[in-house]
Write a protein that holds these residues in place. Structure first.
Motif, PDB file in Angstrom:
ATOM      1  N   LEU A   1       8.016  47.218  33.520  1.00 24.64           N
ATOM      2  CA  LEU A   1       9.197  48.051  33.740  1.00 24.64           C
ATOM      3  C   LEU A   1      10.288  47.284  34.473  1.00 24.64           C
ATOM      4  O   LEU A   1      11.484  47.487  34.209  1.00 24.64           O
TER       5      LEU A   1
ATOM      6  N   LEU B   1       7.834  49.590  40.748  1.00 18.67           N
ATOM      7  CA  LEU B   1       7.604  49.580  39.306  1.00 18.67           C
ATOM      8  C   LEU B   1       6.591  48.517  38.900  1.00 18.67           C
ATOM      9  O   LEU B   1       6.406  47.509  39.589  1.00 18.67           O
TER      10      LEU B   1
ATOM     11  N   GLU C   1       3.344  46.345  26.432  1.00 21.93           N
ATOM     12  CA  GLU C   1       4.663  46.038  26.980  1.00 21.93           C
ATOM     13  C   GLU C   1       5.429  45.091  26.060  1.00 21.93           C
ATOM     14  O   GLU C   1       6.648  45.240  25.876  1.00 21.93           O
TER      15      GLU C   1
ATOM     16  N   MET D   1      14.254  55.026  30.200  1.00 23.89           N
ATOM     17  CA  MET D   1      14.055  54.819  31.635  1.00 23.89           C
ATOM     18  C   MET D   1      14.608  55.948  32.490  1.00 23.89           C
ATOM     19  O   MET D   1      14.670  55.822  33.708  1.00 23.89           O
TER      20      MET D   1
END
Length: 279
Positions: free
Chosen positions: A167, A163, A197, A152
């Motif tokens: 995230l 975001l 993700e 990150m």
């Protein structure tokens, strides 16, 4: 204590003994007992309304159970308030993301660490007095360990509001890691995520266990993820434990099948899990 020193502490276990919780005449939990082995990933699963969130709120101190005890690293923490539990190494994330959207990624993560700091959060944010030295050391530790670990660094100065959902979930995990947990409680860590993700989050969860030595207790509806990364699975239904064991044992347990599907069709649940893994 620095993050490096914290990471050298032995993994902690968690024991839930005879936990019961009622809201008026409604029993949310009834005599719930299970253990989370140090250094393991334990998943709590069950249909909607089974009592999973109530259980998490009891363990983290937001609800006070009507009976039973919670032991963390061999000590009874049942009477400790949430900040005190966080300070001794019991951290959690939430199903609904609880971040400060107008603050940067780095500032949100730093808030997790303030449970262990000598100065208060407002002093630290505004660099008053001795807080400046402590804050600079904290910033260095977070940049070196948490941001790099969760990949990150490139978004550290961005406001959380800008975001993507995936995230933002990662930022919440980072904030929990900044609390220096020995036991990390994850509430629906991949809920609402797409496949990429979800795969990233699964990798991070495994790395938290292997590289940081953190014990993990998670509530999760994604059965594919649960079966892939868990060492132990506890199944709740109507506030009671109906099964506990290794993922393969749970997947083929008739009581679990009935709780989820209302039938004893083991093959149906197996196909469902396989479908979630392939989705």
């Amino acid at each position: 204590m620095t993050m490096d020193n914290q990471s050298q502490l032995p993994s902690a276990g968690l024991n839930v003994n005879g936990l019961s919780l009622s809201f008026g005449g409604l029993k949310a939990l009834t005599n719930v007992s299970f253990s989370v082995a140090p250094g393991s990933i334990t998943a709590v699963i069950g249909p909607n309304g089974a009592g999973k969130t109530s259980l998490f709120n009891c363990i983290s101190g937001f609800y006070r159970p009507s009976a039973g005890a919670i032991e963390f690293a061999g000590e009874d923490v049942s009477r400790l308030h949430p900040p005190a539990r966080a300070k001794i190494g019991l951290a959690r994330t939430f199903q609904n993301i609880a971040l400060f959207r107008g603050m940067t990624v780095l500032d949100n993560i730093k808030l997790g660490r303030h449970a262990h700091m000598q100065t208060n959060v407002f002093d630290a944010l505004w660099y008053f007095g001795r807080a400046r030295r402590e804050e600079l050391a904290l910033r260095s530790e977070i940049e070196r360990r948490v941001l790099d670990f969760l990949e990150m660094e490139h978004i550290r100065d961005q406001p959380v509001a800008s975001l993507s959902y995936g995230l933002r979930k990662r930022v919440e995990l980072a904030r929990a890691l900044a609390m220096q947990p020995r036991v990390l409680m994850l509430d629906e860590p991949v809920a609402g995520m797409n496949r990429e993700e979800t795969e990233d989050m699964a990798r991070f969860i495994l790395d938290v266990k292997e590289e940081w030595g953190v014990t993990i207790l998670m509530v999760e509806h994604d059965m594919g993820l649960v079966m892939d990364i868990s060492d132990h699975v506890v199944v709740l239904n109507f506030g009671q434990v109906i099964a506990a064991g290794k993922p393969a044992e749970i997947q083929n347990n008739p009581d679990v099948i009935a709780a989820y599907l209302g039938s004893g069709d083991v093959g149906d649940l197996s196909r469902r899990i396989a479908g979630e893994r392939a989705a």
